[in-house]
Design an enzyme around this catalytic site. Structure first.
Site, short mmCIF file in Angstrom:
data_model
loop_
_atom_site.label_atom_id
_atom_site.label_comp_id
_atom_site.label_asym_id
_atom_site.label_seq_id
_atom_site.Cartn_x
_atom_site.Cartn_y
_atom_site.Cartn_z
N CYS A 199 1.76 0.36 -9.29
CA CYS A 199 2.76 0.94 -8.36
C CYS A 199 4.09 1.18 -9.04
O CYS A 199 4.81 2.10 -8.67
CB CYS A 199 2.94 0.03 -7.17
SG CYS A 199 3.37 -1.65 -7.64
N GLY A 234 0.83 -1.20 0.00
CA GLY A 234 0.00 0.00 0.00
C GLY A 234 0.86 1.24 0.00
O GLY A 234 2.02 1.23 -0.44
N SER A 235 0.31 2.32 0.53
CA SER A 235 1.00 3.61 0.45
C SER A 235 2.08 3.75 1.53
O SER A 235 1.97 3.13 2.60
CB SER A 235 -0.04 4.72 0.64
OG SER A 235 -0.66 4.55 1.90
N GLU A 267 2.70 10.84 -5.73
CA GLU A 267 2.59 9.74 -6.68
C GLU A 267 1.29 9.92 -7.47
O GLU A 267 0.24 10.18 -6.88
CB GLU A 267 2.57 8.42 -5.90
CG GLU A 267 2.53 7.19 -6.76
CD GLU A 267 2.47 5.90 -5.94
OE1 GLU A 267 2.53 5.96 -4.69
OE2 GLU A 267 2.36 4.85 -6.56
N GLU A 318 5.59 -3.22 1.02
CA GLU A 318 5.66 -2.99 -0.43
C GLU A 318 4.92 -1.68 -0.70
O GLU A 318 3.70 -1.65 -0.72
CB GLU A 318 4.99 -4.16 -1.19
CG GLU A 318 5.74 -5.48 -1.08
CD GLU A 318 6.99 -5.53 -1.94
OE1 GLU A 318 7.11 -4.73 -2.90
OE2 GLU A 318 7.87 -6.37 -1.65
P1 NAD Z 1 -3.43 2.28 1.15
O1 NAD Z 1 -2.16 2.40 1.90
O2 NAD Z 1 -4.41 3.38 1.22
O3 NAD Z 1 -4.21 0.96 1.59
C1 NAD Z 1 -3.61 -0.31 1.71
C2 NAD Z 1 -4.29 -1.09 2.80
O4 NAD Z 1 -4.18 -0.39 4.03
C3 NAD Z 1 -5.77 -1.34 2.57
O5 NAD Z 1 -6.04 -2.71 2.81
C4 NAD Z 1 -6.47 -0.41 3.56
O6 NAD Z 1 -7.65 -0.98 4.10
C5 NAD Z 1 -5.45 -0.23 4.66
N1 NAD Z 1 -5.50 1.11 5.30
C6 NAD Z 1 -5.81 2.30 4.70
N2 NAD Z 1 -5.73 3.32 5.60
C7 NAD Z 1 -5.36 2.77 6.78
C8 NAD Z 1 -5.12 3.30 8.09
N3 NAD Z 1 -5.22 4.62 8.37
N4 NAD Z 1 -4.75 2.43 9.08
C9 NAD Z 1 -4.62 1.11 8.83
N5 NAD Z 1 -4.86 0.56 7.62
C10 NAD Z 1 -5.23 1.35 6.60
O7 NAD Z 1 -2.96 1.99 -0.35
P2 NAD Z 1 -3.83 1.81 -1.65
O8 NAD Z 1 -4.51 3.09 -1.96
O9 NAD Z 1 -4.66 0.56 -1.54
O10 NAD Z 1 -2.70 1.52 -2.74
C11 NAD Z 1 -2.01 2.54 -3.39
C12 NAD Z 1 -0.60 2.65 -2.89
O11 NAD Z 1 -0.01 1.37 -2.80
C13 NAD Z 1 0.30 3.45 -3.82
O12 NAD Z 1 1.19 4.22 -3.06
C14 NAD Z 1 1.06 2.36 -4.56
O13 NAD Z 1 2.28 2.77 -5.12
C15 NAD Z 1 1.23 1.34 -3.50
N6 NAD Z 1 1.41 0.02 -4.08
C16 NAD Z 1 2.60 -0.61 -3.93
C17 NAD Z 1 2.79 -1.85 -4.50
C18 NAD Z 1 4.09 -2.59 -4.37
O14 NAD Z 1 4.12 -3.74 -4.76
N7 NAD Z 1 5.13 -2.00 -3.83
C19 NAD Z 1 1.77 -2.42 -5.23
C20 NAD Z 1 0.58 -1.74 -5.36
C21 NAD Z 1 0.39 -0.52 -4.77
#
Ligand code: NAD
Length: 459
Positions: free
Chosen positions: A246, A190-191, A336, A212
């Site tokens: 990503c 995630g982010s 991003e 990741e």
């Molecule tokens: P996100 O961080 O918003 O969410 C990821 C997960 O975290 C979700 O399951 C969500 O329910 C949970 N989450 C969200 N807010 C939270 C909080 N405050 N507390 C606890 N958990 C929380 O990310 P996204 O929007 O799903 O994905 C986009 C980001 O992920 C981009 O930055 C992208 O570059 C990155 N990404 C990285 C990879 C990699 O392989 N490195 C792959 C895909 C996406």
């Protein structure tokens, strides 16, 4: 799922892990085969759910998610005996006549948190490695790709014993509760923002993590490169999945003297690949939600649109868009992008290109287009990034021999293939000594002669 139910689910996974059943290689193989069969049997449902989430086509879903998952399962099934066996290593002279081994052991009960942009791949790929390594898993897919999350829960929760592998659906609150529990490993995609929350939560129990994350991945094009091929591969990598990748090229750096020529080539490649009717092109994926759509539209409304810029708000669709010229101060260069918008900047020489990239956190990927080996050497030597490709985009991810992961703000740790197995294993080092020999020199009383012998055996 109620918090109490989640708690008892985790307890039941811990009890099951303690039976040692997951350490049996035959058992792991059976589970992986079962996983593959369940996915194959339910492909139609998987295609339908992801289409509902963001109009992602069957072809792209197969190409960028399911095919990679099948490949990962097949590889694990083929290699697991070798990956999981204890490895004998040489013993140093000071420990003569012992034997030395490294035993891979599963961590135990693990939590995998997925992102929405490749909802199947990013949720289930780590799970394959976790099961191959002998762990139990609770998977929390992203609530943002709600249909994909629901179909994974349906398929997985009716296929697997919940004591081994279960999907818990939910949003931020569920995630927070999950993160408060005591895990043996946490794998998060995630982010960077949420990555920090995960890292802090894990630290409370000293839980190891893989993060990741994302960032602004640069693509640098030098004048000596095969410009037509470069344009084609950049357009494919940028606009795949509606730009919601990503490791997509986030921004483009072009050597100044070829900027106009190269932008023309980019334009004609977009037209060749996507045609002019992007709305009715099944190869073009929508933006995941209205919020994300509005965030991206802001970039278009507040920058120089060189090409594209059209949007269809009813279906959250954004046309492949090129912004040029763009300055580093604009908002589109501050975060991003994660959508089908490509800002373009120019550079005069390699020094300037390196300086621009260094203004940002270490990115997840970097793409370099050149035929010149000294340029390749300098960029690889001077810039830090997760991974990348020379004269291509995205596809380093598809080689399971290449560990996939970020560095610094773009992540911690890596996976895919054997690297994934290693990620979910602790490597236990064992010195196995017979009792018929014991060197007297390690015991007091110490003497100069003993010191000399220690020096001889240990240095
Ligand atoms: P996100 O961080 O918003 O969410 C990821 C997960 O975290 C979700 O399951 C969500 O329910 C949970 N989450 C969200 N807010 C939270 C909080 N405050 N507390 C606890 N958990 C929380 O990310 P996204 O929007 O799903 O994905 C986009 C980001 O992920 C981009 O930055 C992208 O570059 C990155 N990404 C990285 C990879 C990699 O392989 N490195 C792959 C895909 C996406």
């Amino acid at each position: 799922m109620e918090n109490n139910t989640i708690k008892s689910l985790i307890e039941s996974q811990k009890d099951f892990f303690a039976t040692n059943k997951t350490k049996d290689i035959k058992f792991r193989k059976e589970q992986l085969s079962k996983f593959k069969t369940a996915l194959k049997k339910n492909e139609k449902k998987l295609f339908e759910a992801i289409y509902k989430d963001f109009r992602k086509s069957e072809f792209e879903t197969y190409e960028t998610e399911l095919a990679l998952l099948y490949g990962e399962i097949n590889l694990a099934l083929k290699k697991i005996n070798n990956w999981a066996r204890r490895k004998k290593v040489r013993t140093n002279l000071a420990n003569f006549p012992a034997k030395s081994y490294i035993f891979p052991e599963p961590y135990g009960t693990t939590l995998v948190i997925g992102a929405w942009n490749y909802p199947y791949l990013l949720s289930m790929n780590p799970v394959i490695s976790a099961i191959a390594a002998g762990n139990t898993v609770i998977l929390k897919p992203s609530e943002i790709s709600a249909n994909s999350s629901a179909v994974m829960a349906e398929i997985i929760n009716t296929t697997f014993d919940e004591k081994l592998f279960h999907v818990v659906e939910g949003g931020v609150e569920t995630n927070k509760f999950l993160l408060e529990q005591n895990w043996d490993y946490i794998f998060f995609t995630g982010s960077p923002y949420v990555g920090k929350i995960v890292y802090q939560a894990a630290a409370k129990n000293m839980t190891p993590v893989t993060l990741e994350l994302g960032g602004k991945s640069p693509t640098i094009v030098f004048a000596d490169s095969d410009l037509k091929m470069a344009a084609k591969r950049i357009v494919w990598g940028k606009f795949l999945n509606g730009g919601q990748t990503c490791i997509a090229p986030d921004y483009l750096l072009i050597e100044e003297k070829i900027a106009d020529t190269f932008l023309d080539l980019i334009k004609s490649q977009i037209e060749q690949i996507y045609g002019s009717d992007f709305e009715n092109n099944e190869a073009f994926t929508s933006i995941i939600s209205k919020n994300h759509f509005e965030r991206l539209k802001y970039f278009i409304d507040n920058s120089n649109v060189y090409y594209g810029g059209d949007t269809k708000s009813e279906i959250n669709l954004i046309e492949p868009t090129i912004l040029y010229p763009v300055s580093l101060e604009e908002k589109v260069m501050q975060e991003e992008i994660f959508g089908p918008i490509l800002p373009v900047l120019t550079f005069k020489n390699i020094k300037e290109a390196i300086e621009i990239v260094r203004k940002f956190d270490k990115p997840l990927a970097l793409y370099l287009f050149t035929k010149n080996s000294s340029i390749k050497k300098q960029i690889l030597n001077e810039l830090s990034f997760g991974g990348g490709a020379i004269n291509d985009t995205i596809l380093h991810l598809s080689n399971h021999k290449l560990p996939f992961g970020g560095v610094g703000n773009s992540g911690l740790g890596s996976y895919h293939g054997y690297e994934g197995f290693k990620t979910f294993s602790h490597f236990k080092s064992i010195l196995d000594k017979p009792t018929w020999f014991e060197p007297f020199i390690k015991y007091p009383p110490y003497s100069e002669n003993k010191r000399k012998l220690v020096k001889f055996f240990m240095e």
